[in-house]
Design a protein around this motif. Sequence first.
Motif, PDB file in Angstrom:
ATOM      1  N   SER A 111       0.844  -1.193   0.000  1.00  0.00           N
ATOM      2  CA  SER A 111       0.000   0.000   0.000  1.00  0.00           C
ATOM      3  C   SER A 111       0.882   1.246   0.000  1.00  0.00           C
ATOM      4  N   PRO A 112       0.362   2.354  -0.508  1.00  0.00           N
ATOM      5  CA  PRO A 112       1.124   3.596  -0.419  1.00  0.00           C
ATOM      6  C   PRO A 112       1.457   3.964   1.029  1.00  0.00           C
ATOM      7  N   ALA A 113       0.537   3.719   1.965  1.00  0.00           N
ATOM      8  CA  ALA A 113       0.805   4.046   3.367  1.00  0.00           C
ATOM      9  C   ALA A 113       2.000   3.250   3.887  1.00  0.00           C
TER      10      ALA A 113
ATOM     11  N   ILE B 210       2.838  14.017  -0.454  1.00  0.00           N
ATOM     12  CA  ILE B 210       2.966  13.666  -1.867  1.00  0.00           C
ATOM     13  C   ILE B 210       1.734  14.146  -2.617  1.00  0.00           C
ATOM     14  N   SER B 211       1.956  14.953  -3.634  1.00  0.00           N
ATOM     15  CA  SER B 211       0.842  15.445  -4.441  1.00  0.00           C
ATOM     16  C   SER B 211       0.802  14.634  -5.734  1.00  0.00           C
ATOM     17  N   SER B 212       0.234  13.457  -5.624  1.00  0.00           N
ATOM     18  CA  SER B 212       0.152  12.554  -6.767  1.00  0.00           C
ATOM     19  C   SER B 212      -1.019  11.612  -6.548  1.00  0.00           C
ATOM     20  N   PRO B 213      -1.670  11.184  -7.618  1.00  0.00           N
ATOM     21  CA  PRO B 213      -2.758  10.212  -7.485  1.00  0.00           C
ATOM     22  C   PRO B 213      -2.303   8.875  -6.886  1.00  0.00           C
ATOM     23  N   VAL B 214      -0.996   8.617  -6.823  1.00  0.00           N
ATOM     24  CA  VAL B 214      -0.504   7.355  -6.268  1.00  0.00           C
ATOM     25  C   VAL B 214      -0.946   7.173  -4.816  1.00  0.00           C
TER      26      VAL B 214
ATOM     27  N   THR C 193      -3.762   7.455  -3.558  1.00  0.00           N
ATOM     28  CA  THR C 193      -5.120   6.934  -3.413  1.00  0.00           C
ATOM     29  C   THR C 193      -5.302   5.530  -3.982  1.00  0.00           C
ATOM     30  N   VAL C 194      -4.257   4.921  -4.525  1.00  0.00           N
ATOM     31  CA  VAL C 194      -4.392   3.576  -5.088  1.00  0.00           C
ATOM     32  C   VAL C 194      -4.322   2.535  -3.984  1.00  0.00           C
TER      33      VAL C 194
ATOM     34  N   ASP D 223      -0.229  -0.246 -11.546  1.00  0.00           N
ATOM     35  CA  ASP D 223      -0.123   0.954 -12.384  1.00  0.00           C
ATOM     36  C   ASP D 223       1.036   1.849 -11.953  1.00  0.00           C
ATOM     37  N   TRP D 224       1.391   1.790 -10.684  1.00  0.00           N
ATOM     38  CA  TRP D 224       2.423   2.647 -10.125  1.00  0.00           C
ATOM     39  C   TRP D 224       3.580   1.818  -9.598  1.00  0.00           C
ATOM     40  N   ALA D 225       4.784   2.338  -9.767  1.00  0.00           N
ATOM     41  CA  ALA D 225       5.982   1.747  -9.158  1.00  0.00           C
ATOM     42  C   ALA D 225       6.737   2.873  -8.461  1.00  0.00           C
ATOM     43  N   SER D 226       7.419   2.520  -7.394  1.00  0.00           N
ATOM     44  CA  SER D 226       8.191   3.507  -6.658  1.00  0.00           C
ATOM     45  C   SER D 226       9.488   2.862  -6.200  1.00  0.00           C
ATOM     46  N   LEU D 227      10.504   3.681  -6.090  1.00  0.00           N
ATOM     47  CA  LEU D 227      11.787   3.207  -5.581  1.00  0.00           C
ATOM     48  C   LEU D 227      12.521   4.357  -4.927  1.00  0.00           C
ATOM     49  N   LEU D 228      13.545   4.016  -4.191  1.00  0.00           N
ATOM     50  CA  LEU D 228      14.406   4.997  -3.531  1.00  0.00           C
ATOM     51  C   LEU D 228      15.773   4.936  -4.180  1.00  0.00           C
ATOM     52  N   ALA D 229      16.404   6.090  -4.317  1.00  0.00           N
ATOM     53  CA  ALA D 229      17.730   6.141  -4.935  1.00  0.00           C
ATOM     54  C   ALA D 229      18.601   7.137  -4.179  1.00  0.00           C
ATOM     55  N   MET D 230      19.900   6.877  -4.232  1.00  0.00           N
ATOM     56  CA  MET D 230      20.841   7.846  -3.688  1.00  0.00           C
ATOM     57  C   MET D 230      20.652   9.146  -4.465  1.00  0.00           C
TER      58      MET D 230
END
Length: 186
Positions: A84-86, A97-101, A103-104, A139-146
């Motif tokens: 989940s996004p949370a 975060i100001s993105s529709p992500v 609410t998914v 529909d959405w992917a997220s990752l962390l990067a240096m």
Amino acid sequence: MNTPTDLTLRTHGPQATTAMLDTLTDIWTAAHTGHDDVADAGFTPDALRRQITGHTRHDHFTLVTAHPAGEGAPIGFGYGFRCSPAYWFGLTLLSTISSPVTTVDTLAGLCELAVLPAWQGRGVGSTIHHALVDALATDWASLLAMPGEDRPEQRLYRRLGYHYAGPYQPAPDAPVLDLLLLYQGC
């Protein structure tokens, strides 16, 4: 997705991942050789082992490995899971975060992507990424990067379509990372 003809991809679940932990750690270590800032930020082979072991407990955990065509040991890998996004962003960051992500129901949280140096620059990382995102089917992917737009991994993520969503610091004593988002829905 176009897989380079010299690669075979394999998808694995938690049990196979645990059995491959030494190999994954070796690939990750080789890929990060000379990146002192990564170690200075607390990202070490031991930390990677703990991270992978903890993440295998998530539903929809998926590992993708790339191998030279035919047989052979992996030369790169990526893994992630649906969440989940949370969970992924944390409640504090989620509200900024100001993105529709936000609410998914689910997104693909990508945790690691590493390729042996001799295979870098040949499309292996992109191929692993696409296979992993396809396997996680969100529909959405997220990752962390240096942080740092001039870093090779940051250039790769921009080419893949990721956008900067803000700074991410998982704990007060942790490094500040770049939170990146990819929307691939229709």
